[in-house]
Write a protein that holds these residues in place. Structure first.
Motif, PDB file in Angstrom:
ATOM      1  N   CYS A  81      43.506 -11.336  -4.224  1.00 37.99           N
ATOM      2  CA  CYS A  81      44.535 -10.340  -4.510  1.00 37.99           C
ATOM      3  C   CYS A  81      44.311  -9.113  -3.630  1.00 37.99           C
ATOM      4  CB  CYS A  81      44.498  -9.964  -5.986  1.00 37.99           C
ATOM      5  SG  CYS A  81      45.763  -8.757  -6.482  1.00 37.99           S
ATOM      6  N   TYR A  82      43.091  -8.601  -3.608  1.00 34.71           N
ATOM      7  CA  TYR A  82      42.808  -7.442  -2.760  1.00 34.71           C
ATOM      8  C   TYR A  82      43.041  -7.778  -1.290  1.00 34.71           C
ATOM      9  CZ  TYR A  82      40.859  -4.353  -6.298  1.00 34.71           C
ATOM     10  OH  TYR A  82      40.702  -3.527  -7.374  1.00 34.71           O
ATOM     11  N   TRP A  83      42.560  -8.942  -0.870  1.00 30.31           N
ATOM     12  CA  TRP A  83      42.683  -9.319   0.543  1.00 30.31           C
ATOM     13  C   TRP A  83      44.146  -9.330   0.976  1.00 30.31           C
ATOM     14  CZ3 TRP A  83      39.519  -9.647   4.549  1.00 30.31           C
ATOM     15  CH2 TRP A  83      39.972 -10.296   5.700  1.00 30.31           C
ATOM     16  N   GLN A  84      45.010  -9.868   0.128  1.00 30.11           N
ATOM     17  CA  GLN A  84      46.405 -10.022   0.517  1.00 30.11           C
ATOM     18  C   GLN A  84      47.281  -8.832   0.153  1.00 30.11           C
ATOM     19  OE1 GLN A  84      47.319 -13.713  -1.396  1.00 30.11           O
ATOM     20  NE2 GLN A  84      46.411 -14.930   0.233  1.00 30.11           N
ATOM     21  N   LEU A  85      46.960  -8.150  -0.933  1.00 29.73           N
ATOM     22  CA  LEU A  85      47.919  -7.175  -1.459  1.00 29.73           C
ATOM     23  C   LEU A  85      47.368  -5.781  -1.714  1.00 29.73           C
ATOM     24  CD1 LEU A  85      49.577  -9.564  -4.054  1.00 29.73           C
ATOM     25  CD2 LEU A  85      50.449  -8.932  -1.806  1.00 29.73           C
ATOM     26  N   ALA A  86      46.148  -5.486  -1.289  1.00 33.13           N
ATOM     27  CA  ALA A  86      45.541  -4.200  -1.635  1.00 33.13           C
ATOM     28  C   ALA A  86      46.386  -3.013  -1.196  1.00 33.13           C
ATOM     29  CB  ALA A  86      44.134  -4.096  -1.058  1.00 33.13           C
ATOM     30  N   SER A  87      47.018  -3.101  -0.039  1.00 30.85           N
ATOM     31  CA  SER A  87      47.806  -1.963   0.426  1.00 30.85           C
ATOM     32  C   SER A  87      49.039  -1.733  -0.451  1.00 30.85           C
ATOM     33  CB  SER A  87      48.218  -2.156   1.887  1.00 30.85           C
ATOM     34  OG  SER A  87      49.018  -3.298   2.019  1.00 30.85           O
ATOM     35  N   PHE A  88      49.475  -2.768  -1.198  1.00 30.85           N
ATOM     36  CA  PHE A  88      50.629  -2.618  -2.084  1.00 30.85           C
ATOM     37  C   PHE A  88      50.201  -2.319  -3.521  1.00 30.85           C
ATOM     38  CE2 PHE A  88      52.303  -5.279   1.345  1.00 30.85           C
ATOM     39  CZ  PHE A  88      53.373  -4.501   1.729  1.00 30.85           C
ATOM     40  N   THR A  89      49.149  -3.004  -4.008  1.00 30.31           N
ATOM     41  CA  THR A  89      48.754  -2.814  -5.394  1.00 30.31           C
ATOM     42  C   THR A  89      47.958  -1.532  -5.601  1.00 30.31           C
ATOM     43  OG1 THR A  89      46.762  -4.150  -5.085  1.00 30.31           O
ATOM     44  CG2 THR A  89      48.743  -5.275  -5.906  1.00 30.31           C
ATOM     45  N   ASN A  90      47.233  -1.089  -4.577  1.00 29.07           N
ATOM     46  CA  ASN A  90      46.430   0.126  -4.662  1.00 29.07           C
ATOM     47  C   ASN A  90      46.642   0.969  -3.410  1.00 29.07           C
ATOM     48  OD1 ASN A  90      44.766  -0.382  -7.174  1.00 29.07           O
ATOM     49  ND2 ASN A  90      44.339  -2.236  -6.005  1.00 29.07           N
ATOM     50  N   PRO A  91      47.837   1.494  -3.192  1.00 28.89           N
ATOM     51  CA  PRO A  91      48.111   2.228  -1.957  1.00 28.89           C
ATOM     52  C   PRO A  91      47.205   3.440  -1.822  1.00 28.89           C
ATOM     53  CG  PRO A  91      49.903   2.507  -3.527  1.00 28.89           C
ATOM     54  CD  PRO A  91      48.970   1.492  -4.101  1.00 28.89           C
ATOM     55  N   GLY A  92      46.710   3.631  -0.617  1.00 28.24           N
ATOM     56  CA  GLY A  92      45.858   4.773  -0.338  1.00 28.24           C
ATOM     57  C   GLY A  92      44.400   4.591  -0.695  1.00 28.24           C
ATOM     58  N   LYS A  93      44.069   3.501  -1.406  1.00 27.13           N
ATOM     59  CA  LYS A  93      42.673   3.288  -1.767  1.00 27.13           C
ATOM     60  C   LYS A  93      41.900   2.867  -0.523  1.00 27.13           C
ATOM     61  CE  LYS A  93      39.483   0.901  -4.736  1.00 27.13           C
ATOM     62  NZ  LYS A  93      39.248  -0.015  -5.808  1.00 27.13           N
ATOM     63  N   VAL A  94      40.794   3.513  -0.300  1.00 28.74           N
ATOM     64  CA  VAL A  94      39.922   3.171   0.816  1.00 28.74           C
ATOM     65  C   VAL A  94      38.496   3.093   0.310  1.00 28.74           C
ATOM     66  CG1 VAL A  94      41.399   4.198   2.585  1.00 28.74           C
ATOM     67  CG2 VAL A  94      39.661   5.587   1.492  1.00 28.74           C
ATOM     68  N   GLY A  95      37.631   2.552   1.105  1.00 26.79           N
ATOM     69  CA  GLY A  95      36.217   2.500   0.752  1.00 26.79           C
ATOM     70  C   GLY A  95      35.793   1.134   0.275  1.00 26.79           C
ATOM     71  N   THR A  96      36.189   0.768  -0.933  1.00 24.18           N
ATOM     72  CA  THR A  96      35.722  -0.501  -1.485  1.00 24.18           C
ATOM     73  C   THR A  96      36.850  -1.247  -2.178  1.00 24.18           C
ATOM     74  OG1 THR A  96      35.116   0.450  -3.640  1.00 24.18           O
ATOM     75  CG2 THR A  96      33.405   0.417  -1.940  1.00 24.18           C
ATOM     76  N   TRP A  97      36.613  -2.541  -2.292  1.00 19.40           N
ATOM     77  CA  TRP A  97      37.370  -3.370  -3.219  1.00 19.40           C
ATOM     78  C   TRP A  97      36.374  -3.672  -4.324  1.00 19.40           C
ATOM     79  CZ3 TRP A  97      38.751  -7.012   1.337  1.00 19.40           C
ATOM     80  CH2 TRP A  97      39.774  -6.444   2.092  1.00 19.40           C
ATOM     81  N   ASN A  98      36.790  -3.570  -5.561  1.00 21.52           N
ATOM     82  CA  ASN A  98      35.870  -3.733  -6.683  1.00 21.52           C
ATOM     83  C   ASN A  98      36.268  -4.944  -7.521  1.00 21.52           C
ATOM     84  OD1 ASN A  98      34.525  -1.251  -5.997  1.00 21.52           O
ATOM     85  ND2 ASN A  98      36.317  -0.218  -6.789  1.00 21.52           N
ATOM     86  N   LEU A  99      35.315  -5.861  -7.665  1.00 17.17           N
ATOM     87  CA  LEU A  99      35.537  -7.083  -8.440  1.00 17.17           C
ATOM     88  C   LEU A  99      34.653  -7.048  -9.670  1.00 17.17           C
ATOM     89  CD1 LEU A  99      35.284  -9.717  -5.549  1.00 17.17           C
ATOM     90  CD2 LEU A  99      37.241  -8.288  -6.175  1.00 17.17           C
ATOM     91  N   GLU A 100      35.211  -7.473 -10.805  1.00 16.96           N
ATOM     92  CA  GLU A 100      34.444  -7.490 -12.047  1.00 16.96           C
ATOM     93  C   GLU A 100      34.418  -8.887 -12.639  1.00 16.96           C
ATOM     94  OE1 GLU A 100      35.585  -3.408 -11.177  1.00 16.96           O
ATOM     95  OE2 GLU A 100      36.954  -5.039 -11.628  1.00 16.96           O
ATOM     96  N   PRO A 101      33.223  -9.383 -12.958  1.00 21.23           N
ATOM     97  CA  PRO A 101      33.105 -10.741 -13.509  1.00 21.23           C
ATOM     98  C   PRO A 101      33.657 -10.871 -14.922  1.00 21.23           C
ATOM     99  CG  PRO A 101      30.950  -9.677 -13.427  1.00 21.23           C
ATOM    100  CD  PRO A 101      31.914  -8.760 -12.746  1.00 21.23           C
ATOM    101  N   TRP A 102      33.843  -9.777 -15.630  1.00 19.98           N
ATOM    102  CA  TRP A 102      34.331  -9.832 -17.006  1.00 19.98           C
ATOM    103  C   TRP A 102      35.848  -9.931 -17.100  1.00 19.98           C
ATOM    104  CZ3 TRP A 102      37.515  -5.735 -17.729  1.00 19.98           C
ATOM    105  CH2 TRP A 102      37.306  -4.602 -16.922  1.00 19.98           C
TER     106      TRP A 102
END
Length: 146
Positions: A100-121
């Motif tokens: 999801c982040y790889w394909q859509l991060a610029s749309f789902t979280n516009p302006g977010k930079v630095g990290t993509w955060n994944l949670e196992p829960w």
């Protein structure tokens, strides 16, 4: 009979997922092709209470290569590279969040930079729910709550 058996197996798998059984493991991938670009600079596990978050720091090439115009090979090469950094991230929910982040991060979280955060829960959900949740099904990004 075969159709009924496959339906029973699928129902059992869904039941195990709903009841909190062990997380589903994503399908194994072949090794990353030699000479492929580095998409991931590093990863870091951080904890907010008892909840774990895997922070992914993409390289400049990773940020540039990600997006809706990426091809499938790049996304799976990036996932394979992530698993080189964090082999314990190989669960279906983590893979779905990463894709999801790889394909859509610029749309789902516009302006977010630095990290993509994944949670196992986080729960395993449909791609529509994943997209509508900003790649964070089950609640907001814990890192933003610190």
């Amino acid at each position: 009979m075969a159709g009924r058996l496959s339906h029973l197996i699928a129902s059992a798998a869904l039941g195990a997922a709903i009841c909190g059984a062990a997380p589903a493991v994503a399908a194994p991938l072949p090794e990353r092709p030699p000479g492929s670009p580095d998409y991931i600079e590093r990863t870091e596990w951080v904890y907010h209470g008892e909840r774990a978050t895997l922070r992914i720091y993409p390289t400049a090439w990773g940020w540039a290569a990600a997006g809706i115009f990426t091809n499938g090979a790049q996304s799976y090469d990036a996932w394979a590279e992530l698993l080189e950094h964090a082999p314990d991230a190989n669960t279906l929910t983590m893979q779905n969040q990463f894709m999801c982040y790889w394909q859509l991060a610029s749309f789902t979280n516009p302006g977010k930079v630095g990290t993509w955060n994944l949670e196992p829960w986080r729960p395993v959900v449909s791609s529509i729910i994943m997209q509508n949740s900003g790649c964070n099904p089950g609640g907001p990004d814990d890192v933003l709550n610190w």
